[in-house]
Design an enzyme around this catalytic site. Structure first.
Site, mmCIF file in Angstrom:
data_model
loop_
_atom_site.group_PDB
_atom_site.id
_atom_site.type_symbol
_atom_site.label_atom_id
_atom_site.label_comp_id
_atom_site.label_asym_id
_atom_site.label_seq_id
_atom_site.Cartn_x
_atom_site.Cartn_y
_atom_site.Cartn_z
ATOM 1 N N ASN A 1 0.877 -1.174 0.000
ATOM 2 C CA ASN A 1 0.000 0.000 0.000
ATOM 3 C C ASN A 1 0.913 1.222 0.000
ATOM 4 O O ASN A 1 1.483 1.561 1.033
ATOM 5 C CB ASN A 1 -0.904 -0.022 1.234
ATOM 6 N N TRP A 2 1.043 1.820 -1.158
ATOM 7 C CA TRP A 2 1.969 2.961 -1.277
ATOM 8 C C TRP A 2 1.420 4.240 -0.645
ATOM 9 O O TRP A 2 2.141 5.233 -0.544
ATOM 10 C CB TRP A 2 2.260 3.230 -2.754
ATOM 11 N N LYS A 3 0.137 4.227 -0.295
ATOM 12 C CA LYS A 3 -0.489 5.438 0.275
ATOM 13 C C LYS A 3 -0.205 6.635 -0.642
ATOM 14 O O LYS A 3 -0.176 6.467 -1.854
ATOM 15 C CB LYS A 3 0.007 5.656 1.715
ATOM 16 N N HIS B 1 -9.569 1.366 4.610
ATOM 17 C CA HIS B 1 -8.314 1.530 5.355
ATOM 18 C C HIS B 1 -8.559 2.482 6.529
ATOM 19 O O HIS B 1 -9.346 3.417 6.417
ATOM 20 C CB HIS B 1 -7.230 2.075 4.423
ATOM 21 N N GLU C 1 -6.942 4.852 7.615
ATOM 22 C CA GLU C 1 -6.700 6.269 7.287
ATOM 23 C C GLU C 1 -7.909 6.861 6.558
ATOM 24 O O GLU C 1 -8.239 8.033 6.739
ATOM 25 C CB GLU C 1 -5.405 6.400 6.462
ATOM 26 N N GLU D 1 -5.499 -4.876 10.356
ATOM 27 C CA GLU D 1 -4.484 -3.839 10.561
ATOM 28 C C GLU D 1 -4.768 -3.084 11.853
ATOM 29 O O GLU D 1 -5.560 -2.122 11.856
ATOM 30 C CB GLU D 1 -4.494 -2.844 9.395
ATOM 31 N N GLY E 1 2.546 2.284 10.720
ATOM 32 C CA GLY E 1 3.518 3.370 10.592
ATOM 33 C C GLY E 1 4.237 3.713 11.886
ATOM 34 O O GLY E 1 4.878 4.748 11.989
ATOM 35 N N SER F 1 3.409 -2.161 10.176
ATOM 36 C CA SER F 1 4.865 -2.222 10.369
ATOM 37 C C SER F 1 5.476 -3.563 9.954
ATOM 38 O O SER F 1 6.419 -4.042 10.587
ATOM 39 C CB SER F 1 5.235 -1.864 11.814
ATOM 40 N N GLY G 1 2.845 -1.097 4.185
ATOM 41 C CA GLY G 1 2.947 0.324 3.841
ATOM 42 C C GLY G 1 4.398 0.702 3.559
ATOM 43 O O GLY G 1 4.948 0.375 2.507
ATOM 44 N N GLY G 2 5.021 1.359 4.530
ATOM 45 C CA GLY G 2 6.368 1.921 4.351
ATOM 46 C C GLY G 2 7.369 0.994 3.677
ATOM 47 O O GLY G 2 8.070 1.409 2.741
HETATM 48 P P1 13P Z 1 3.011 0.384 7.570
HETATM 49 O O1 13P Z 1 3.495 -0.917 6.977
HETATM 50 O O2 13P Z 1 3.771 1.575 7.059
HETATM 51 O O3 13P Z 1 2.901 0.307 9.043
HETATM 52 O O4 13P Z 1 1.519 0.611 7.025
HETATM 53 C C1 13P Z 1 0.601 -0.417 7.129
HETATM 54 C C2 13P Z 1 -0.602 -0.075 6.345
HETATM 55 O O5 13P Z 1 -1.346 0.830 6.687
HETATM 56 C C3 13P Z 1 -0.869 -0.840 5.124
HETATM 57 O O6 13P Z 1 -2.137 -0.597 4.640
#
Ligand code: 13P
Length: 256
Positions: A10-12, A95, A97, A167, A173, A213, A234-235
């Site tokens: 997930n590149w956000k 998600h 967010e 999640e 994050g 994470s 994500g990251g």
């Molecule tokens: P991180 O891997 O950066 O914690 O993000 C997780 C996430 O929100 C994937 O959708």
């Protein structure tokens, strides 16, 4: 039951066109065969065309959101029909967010899920508790509400085809990964819910990811757990080498 692992990035709101191009050229032919592992990259919508064009036969492309209406006066939104016309395979829905900053409700997620299925886009539905809920022992209550509402009105066949991502918000994050046991317990609970409201068969078929994470150091342990069928990352998915490494960790699990 052999569930195919699914590793999704997930590149956000990261990566420009050039950065996405660099990534896709490096990654598209270096992920495991689709018969063994499903690998997905979920990017900002304007990157869809550039990614789909260069995706390589084993890589799938996903969006991070879509509206539930077929079309209409919804400035700034993305329709399922548009995603389908770009041959986008997956869409992340609900998600945390989106729930937090864009006020998406469980009802919205349910409507979006149905719309995604209508346009033959596979949904990755995110659920999970915040820190306060975890500390008040409300994790299962939250999962109960989110999962039941998300899949309300779906057929057994549809439920089998979707992916749920557990999640926990406190792990996103933050570098604070849930322990493999905690993550597996929550994924197992979600599987139990699917069994309770749909069927045993659906609960055995549905794929449940862990997200929060995940990185090259912890992915092996997370994927070794019985209820965890993959990761939503994500990251650590932004780096092509890390991403390839994590898809190969899923392949190693298949080959065990
Ligand atoms: P991180 O891997 O950066 O914690 O993000 C997780 C996430 O929100 C994937 O959708």
């Amino acid at each position: 039951m052999n569930r195919k692992p699914i590793i999704a990035g997930n590149w956000k709101m990261f990566k420009t066109r050039d950065e996405a191009l660099y990534f896709i050229l490096k990654v598209s032919n270096n992920v495991p065969a689709i018969k063994d592992v499903e690998t997905v990259v979920c990017a900002q919508a304007p990157l869809m065309r550039c990614l789909v064009k260069r995706q390589g036969e084993n890589l799938r492309i996903g969006a991070q959101n879509m509206h539930y209406a077929d079309e209409g006066a919804f400035t700034g939104e993305i329709s399922g029909a548009l995603l389908q016309s770009y041959n986008v395979d997956y869409v992340i829905l609900g998600h945390s967010e989106r729930r937090k900053y864009f006020h998406e409700t469980d009802e919205d997620v349910n409507l979006k899920l149905k719309a995604a299925l209508k346009y033959e886009i596979k949904p990755i539905v995110c659920v999970g508790e915040n820190l306060e809920e975890r500390q008040s022992n409300l994790t299962f209550n939250v999962l109960d509400r989110q999962v039941k509402k998300a899949i309300e009105g779906l057929s057994e066949k549809e439920v089998k085809s979707i992916v749920i991502a557990y999640e926990p918000i406190w792990a996103i994050g933050t570098g604070k990964t849930a322990t493999a046991q905690m993550a597996d317990e929550a994924c197992g609970y979600i599987r139990g819910l699917v069994k309770q409201v749909v069927s045993l068969e659906a609960s055995q078929a549905i794929r449940i990811q862990y997200g929060g994470s995940v990185n090259p150091k912890n992915i092996d342990e997370l994927l070794s757990m019985p209820h965890i069928d993959g990761a939503l990352i994500g990251g650590a998915s932004l780096d092509p080498d890390h991403f390839i490494y994590m898809t190969k960790a899923a392949l190693a699990r298949v080959q065990k």
